[in-house]
Design a protein around this motif. Structure first.
Motif, PDB file in Angstrom:
ATOM      1  N   VAL A  12      42.866  33.297  43.913  1.00  0.00           N
ATOM      2  CA  VAL A  12      42.248  33.936  45.104  1.00  0.00           C
ATOM      3  C   VAL A  12      42.875  35.192  45.258  1.00  0.00           C
ATOM      4  CG1 VAL A  12      42.152  33.736  47.724  1.00  0.00           C
ATOM      5  CG2 VAL A  12      41.736  31.861  46.376  1.00  0.00           C
ATOM      6  N   ASN A  13      44.252  35.290  45.043  1.00  0.00           N
ATOM      7  CA  ASN A  13      44.805  36.511  45.258  1.00  0.00           C
ATOM      8  C   ASN A  13      44.426  37.483  44.065  1.00  0.00           C
ATOM      9  OD1 ASN A  13      46.793  36.533  47.468  1.00  0.00           O
ATOM     10  ND2 ASN A  13      47.639  34.501  46.285  1.00  0.00           N
ATOM     11  N   ASP A  14      44.351  36.868  42.936  1.00  0.00           N
ATOM     12  CA  ASP A  14      43.573  37.770  41.774  1.00  0.00           C
ATOM     13  C   ASP A  14      42.531  38.446  41.996  1.00  0.00           C
ATOM     14  OD1 ASP A  14      43.776  38.491  38.900  1.00  0.00           O
ATOM     15  OD2 ASP A  14      42.240  37.146  38.697  1.00  0.00           O
ATOM     16  N   TYR A  15      41.465  37.542  42.555  1.00  0.00           N
ATOM     17  CA  TYR A  15      40.100  37.973  43.025  1.00  0.00           C
ATOM     18  C   TYR A  15      40.031  39.042  43.847  1.00  0.00           C
ATOM     19  CZ  TYR A  15      35.376  37.474  44.329  1.00  0.00           C
ATOM     20  OH  TYR A  15      33.741  37.749  44.498  1.00  0.00           O
ATOM     21  N   PHE A  16      40.816  38.777  44.993  1.00  0.00           N
ATOM     22  CA  PHE A  16      40.837  39.836  45.986  1.00  0.00           C
ATOM     23  C   PHE A  16      41.713  41.239  45.497  1.00  0.00           C
ATOM     24  CE2 PHE A  16      39.606  36.475  48.750  1.00  0.00           C
ATOM     25  CZ  PHE A  16      38.580  37.001  49.325  1.00  0.00           C
ATOM     26  N   ASP A  17      42.557  41.077  44.587  1.00  0.00           N
ATOM     27  CA  ASP A  17      43.182  42.195  44.007  1.00  0.00           C
ATOM     28  C   ASP A  17      42.118  43.164  43.245  1.00  0.00           C
ATOM     29  OD1 ASP A  17      45.275  44.003  42.870  1.00  0.00           O
ATOM     30  OD2 ASP A  17      45.031  43.047  41.092  1.00  0.00           O
ATOM     31  N   MET A  18      41.155  42.317  42.400  1.00  0.00           N
ATOM     32  CA  MET A  18      40.134  42.850  41.944  1.00  0.00           C
ATOM     33  C   MET A  18      39.154  43.562  42.741  1.00  0.00           C
ATOM     34  SD  MET A  18      39.333  40.748  38.233  1.00  0.00           S
ATOM     35  CE  MET A  18      39.161  39.299  39.246  1.00  0.00           C
ATOM     36  N   PHE A  19      38.818  42.762  43.639  1.00  0.00           N
ATOM     37  CA  PHE A  19      37.805  43.559  44.787  1.00  0.00           C
ATOM     38  C   PHE A  19      38.193  44.309  45.464  1.00  0.00           C
ATOM     39  CE2 PHE A  19      34.829  41.478  48.370  1.00  0.00           C
ATOM     40  CZ  PHE A  19      34.088  42.395  47.849  1.00  0.00           C
ATOM     41  N   ILE A  55      34.459  31.743  44.222  1.00  0.00           N
ATOM     42  CA  ILE A  55      34.975  32.529  45.258  1.00  0.00           C
ATOM     43  C   ILE A  55      33.937  33.503  45.769  1.00  0.00           C
ATOM     44  CG2 ILE A  55      36.521  34.391  45.801  1.00  0.00           C
ATOM     45  CD1 ILE A  55      38.680  32.970  44.141  1.00  0.00           C
ATOM     46  N   SER A  56      33.065  34.233  44.987  1.00  0.00           N
ATOM     47  CA  SER A  56      31.833  34.831  45.339  1.00  0.00           C
ATOM     48  C   SER A  56      31.035  33.936  46.204  1.00  0.00           C
ATOM     49  CB  SER A  56      31.189  35.394  43.932  1.00  0.00           C
ATOM     50  OG  SER A  56      32.003  36.148  43.579  1.00  0.00           O
ATOM     51  N   TYR A  57      30.769  32.737  45.992  1.00  0.00           N
ATOM     52  CA  TYR A  57      29.852  31.846  46.546  1.00  0.00           C
ATOM     53  C   TYR A  57      30.584  31.785  47.830  1.00  0.00           C
ATOM     54  CZ  TYR A  57      27.212  27.693  47.741  1.00  0.00           C
ATOM     55  OH  TYR A  57      26.487  26.996  48.479  1.00  0.00           O
ATOM     56  N   VAL A  58      31.748  31.346  47.881  1.00  0.00           N
ATOM     57  CA  VAL A  58      32.381  31.159  49.506  1.00  0.00           C
ATOM     58  C   VAL A  58      32.091  32.266  50.205  1.00  0.00           C
ATOM     59  CG1 VAL A  58      34.411  30.785  50.786  1.00  0.00           C
ATOM     60  CG2 VAL A  58      33.984  29.602  48.492  1.00  0.00           C
ATOM     61  N   LEU A  59      32.260  33.539  49.745  1.00  0.00           N
ATOM     62  CA  LEU A  59      32.043  35.082  50.356  1.00  0.00           C
ATOM     63  C   LEU A  59      30.519  35.108  50.764  1.00  0.00           C
ATOM     64  CD1 LEU A  59      34.455  37.252  48.226  1.00  0.00           C
ATOM     65  CD2 LEU A  59      34.737  36.320  50.548  1.00  0.00           C
ATOM     66  N   ALA A  60      29.705  34.808  49.865  1.00  0.00           N
ATOM     67  CA  ALA A  60      28.298  34.768  49.874  1.00  0.00           C
ATOM     68  C   ALA A  60      27.946  34.011  51.230  1.00  0.00           C
ATOM     69  CB  ALA A  60      27.375  34.613  48.716  1.00  0.00           C
ATOM     70  N   MET A  62      29.693  33.092  53.594  1.00  0.00           N
ATOM     71  CA  MET A  62      30.182  33.920  54.989  1.00  0.00           C
ATOM     72  C   MET A  62      29.450  35.170  55.151  1.00  0.00           C
ATOM     73  SD  MET A  62      34.178  33.191  53.920  1.00  0.00           S
ATOM     74  CE  MET A  62      34.741  34.036  55.364  1.00  0.00           C
ATOM     75  N   GLY A  63      28.384  35.374  54.372  1.00  0.00           N
ATOM     76  CA  GLY A  63      27.653  36.615  54.548  1.00  0.00           C
ATOM     77  C   GLY A  63      28.410  37.863  54.170  1.00  0.00           C
ATOM     78  N   LEU A  64      29.303  37.675  53.208  1.00  0.00           N
ATOM     79  CA  LEU A  64      30.159  38.880  52.924  1.00  0.00           C
ATOM     80  C   LEU A  64      29.924  39.277  51.545  1.00  0.00           C
ATOM     81  CD1 LEU A  64      33.743  37.565  54.120  1.00  0.00           C
ATOM     82  CD2 LEU A  64      32.200  39.529  55.334  1.00  0.00           C
ATOM     83  N   PRO A  65      30.365  40.590  51.292  1.00  0.00           N
ATOM     84  CA  PRO A  65      29.957  40.887  49.787  1.00  0.00           C
ATOM     85  C   PRO A  65      30.859  40.469  48.868  1.00  0.00           C
ATOM     86  CG  PRO A  65      31.079  42.798  51.057  1.00  0.00           C
ATOM     87  CD  PRO A  65      30.696  41.679  52.099  1.00  0.00           C
ATOM     88  N   TYR A  66      30.636  40.440  47.640  1.00  0.00           N
ATOM     89  CA  TYR A  66      31.470  39.819  46.661  1.00  0.00           C
ATOM     90  C   TYR A  66      31.394  40.591  45.319  1.00  0.00           C
ATOM     91  CZ  TYR A  66      26.715  38.147  45.169  1.00  0.00           C
ATOM     92  OH  TYR A  66      25.341  38.173  45.015  1.00  0.00           O
ATOM     93  N   ILE A  67      32.388  40.385  44.427  1.00  0.00           N
ATOM     94  CA  ILE A  67      32.621  41.199  43.189  1.00  0.00           C
ATOM     95  C   ILE A  67      31.436  41.282  42.430  1.00  0.00           C
ATOM     96  CG2 ILE A  67      33.768  41.437  41.015  1.00  0.00           C
ATOM     97  CD1 ILE A  67      36.329  40.386  42.357  1.00  0.00           C
ATOM     98  N   LYS A  68      30.785  42.330  42.146  1.00  0.00           N
ATOM     99  CA  LYS A  68      29.622  42.523  40.994  1.00  0.00           C
ATOM    100  C   LYS A  68      30.166  41.958  39.745  1.00  0.00           C
ATOM    101  CE  LYS A  68      28.529  47.310  43.198  1.00  0.00           C
ATOM    102  NZ  LYS A  68      28.590  48.420  42.982  1.00  0.00           N
ATOM    103  N   GLY A  69      29.145  41.235  39.215  1.00  0.00           N
ATOM    104  CA  GLY A  69      29.497  40.404  37.991  1.00  0.00           C
ATOM    105  C   GLY A  69      29.968  39.180  38.042  1.00  0.00           C
TER     106      GLY A  69
END
Length: 130
Positions: A12-19, A55-60, A62-69
Motif C-alpha cells: 500500500v505504501n509503495d502504491y501511494f508513493d507511485m501515485f 488497490i486500484s479496485y479499492v480506490l475505484a 471509493m470513487g477515487l482516481p487510481y494509477i494509470k496502468g
C-alpha cells in the motif's frame, strides 16, 4: 498464500508513493518499484502487480482516481481494503489536493516544445536505375 499485514502495508505504501509521483507529474518506473518490493514480499513479482491492481479496485470502489496502468482488478482481501482506507485517513490532507486536481483534470504537466525540423531527415540522393 494470504498476504500478511506487514506485506499489505508495504505494498500500500509503495502504491501511494507511485501515485503521489503520478499526481505531481514526476516520472517513475513501475518495474523498478516492483523489483525493489519483490524481495520483501517472498519474491512474488507477479503477485505484486496484481496487488497494485487490487488497490486500484479499492480506490475505484471509493470513487477515487487510481494509477494509470494499474486497471482495477476485483480479487482482493479485506485486509487490503482496510489498509488502503487507513492509509488515506492518515494522509488525507496530503492527497486531498492531488486527488481534487486529478479529478478536475487540472494537473498541468511540464511542456516541452518539439523542434519538428530536427525530426525531418533529408531524402537520399536520387540515383539512376538501369
Amino acid at each position: 498464500m494470504d498476504w500478511t499485514k506487514e506485506e499489505v502495508i508495504l505494498i500500500v505504501n509503495d502504491y501511494f508513493d507511485m501515485f503521489q509521483k503520478e499526481l505531481n507529474g514526476i516520472p517513475y518506473s513501475k518495474a523498478e518499484h516492483r523489483r525493489k518490493l519483490t524481495p520483501l514480499l517472498n519474491n512474488r513479482a507477479k503477485a505484486v502487480e496484481y496487488k497494485h491492481m487490487n488497490i486500484s479496485y479499492v480506490l475505484a470502489e471509493m470513487g477515487l482516481p487510481y494509477i494509470k496502468g494499474y486497471k482495477p482488478y476485483s480479487q482482493r482481501q479485506q485486509l487490503l481494503a482496510d489498509e488502503v482506507v487507513l492509509f488515506l485517513e492518515k494522509n488525507k490532507r496530503f492527497f486531498e489536493k492531488g486527488f481534487q486536481q486529478f479529478a478536475e483534470g487540472k494537473i498541468e504537466l511540464p511542456t516541452k516544445k518539439i523542434d519538428f525540423a530536427k525530426l525531418i531527415e533529408k531524402s537520399p540522393p536520387k540515383t539512376k536505375s538501369n
